[in-house]
Design an enzyme around this catalytic site. Sequence first.
Site, mmCIF file in Angstrom:
data_model
loop_
_atom_site.group_PDB
_atom_site.id
_atom_site.type_symbol
_atom_site.label_atom_id
_atom_site.label_comp_id
_atom_site.label_asym_id
_atom_site.label_seq_id
_atom_site.Cartn_x
_atom_site.Cartn_y
_atom_site.Cartn_z
ATOM 1 N N CYS A 1 0.777 -1.251 0.000
ATOM 2 C CA CYS A 1 0.000 0.000 0.000
ATOM 3 C C CYS A 1 0.810 1.303 0.000
ATOM 4 C CB CYS A 1 -0.915 0.015 1.219
ATOM 5 S SG CYS A 1 -1.941 -1.454 1.408
ATOM 6 N N HIS B 1 -2.357 6.523 4.844
ATOM 7 C CA HIS B 1 -1.278 5.530 4.986
ATOM 8 C C HIS B 1 0.110 6.048 4.581
ATOM 9 C CE1 HIS B 1 -0.376 0.928 5.118
ATOM 10 N NE2 HIS B 1 0.070 1.602 6.167
#
Length: 456
Positions: A73, A127
């Site tokens: 990610c 993130h």
Amino acid sequence: MKTLCFGLIFLSSLFVPFAAVSAPPNILFIVADDMGYDDCGVHGCKDVPTPNLDALAAGGVRFTNGYVTGTVCSPTRAALMTSRYHYRDGVFDWIPPGKAGMNPDVPTVAGYLKKAGYRTAIVGKWHLGEQEECQPLKRGFDEFYGFLGGGRSYFPDQPKAAGVKVNHYTQIVRGAESVLEKEYTTHAFAREAVEFLERQKGSAQPFFLYLAFNAVHTPMEAPDDYLARFTNIVDKKRRTYAGMLSAMDDDIGRVLKAVDEAGVEDNTLICFISDNGGPITRNAPNASMNTPLRGGKGETWEGGIRVPFFMKWKGHLKAGATFTEPVIQMDITATALALAGVKTDAKWAIDGVDLLPFLNGVKTAPHAMLCWEYGQQWAIREGQWKLTYAMPDKTAKTPLLGLYDLSNDIGEAHNLAAAHPERVKQLQSDWAAWRKSMLGDTPAADVKPKAAYDSQ
Ligand code: CA
């Protein structure tokens, strides 16, 4: 307002010949999380209808060799924000709770566009660091609705008892304020995106909206009404995945409809990618499918890095077109910056390429080579050839070196390394030069905070 001209338009162009664009277009990035290459109808998915993604692809350009820089990610999301290989800015792996985020000094696409006069918003998963200086509102976004970490439940949070500390990795926030979201979060993120678009109606100010879903990442949680659509799927995990994917597809449809209803469809560049390939055997498997690609999330096989990759700009990019040269998500960013007339900071050189001259036929191949490194693994692609040092199967501890001709072996099944030793040597040498330019002499495996294969 700045006028952008696109020069000569060739007959082979995927670009509809508009002589000039009188104002910078709106920019919409939509990112899915851990979605498999095969998990959309346009790539052959049969058991989960994705009509809205298919319509997005059909309405613009589908990149059949569309890559991401990361196999997990945070790296992909970092390079999407900066148009720079993520290694340059301290992101080597997914960012665990409390760990250092992306270099807060590197300019982001949001910051550049904000300076160029755009209204900027992110909805969904960030993130790229929880520290205040790494958070979206400090990284160029005017608005943020979502969460700072890598994953969370899709279902509503319960009110916290007095004295229970907020988990900054998973807490839904609006700006910096905690929110008790009551909807399934995929629906909630679409709702917030639609509301943002409605707020821009009639405004002369262009917008940049980054809709960063955490769907279809684990945990496997689908709403009951979506599970009910897939009673025909026997495998419980695949059925749940289907429900999650179907919800995201519906929600993307809602957002695209809002763009249309705002009357800005022909003035909005819409880009879609998954942040990495589907995790099929490890790295939080979610029953996604990467067929016919080999491998998945966390690997430098095609299944880890080649993703659904679409770009639509109604009236400007030819509908139903395909582009077959290798491209990468950093190019989406570079294209957006070019369209906005942004001159990037020379101190922070970008690696992405403005795709419009390639889509309009003026230039041919955007990249002489693309490179990857993740833990022990690495890969390089030049033209049809790919050299990869990747895990041969799900139990392997050591990568395998292989040379593949992707022009006729998209599944990386036939290792041609023994037959082409000179090509192997050249590609190894090119990759080594690239990684030295990224990391100096320090292997990424030595500087990243934790082992590759225990990531979520
Ligand atoms: Ca992901």
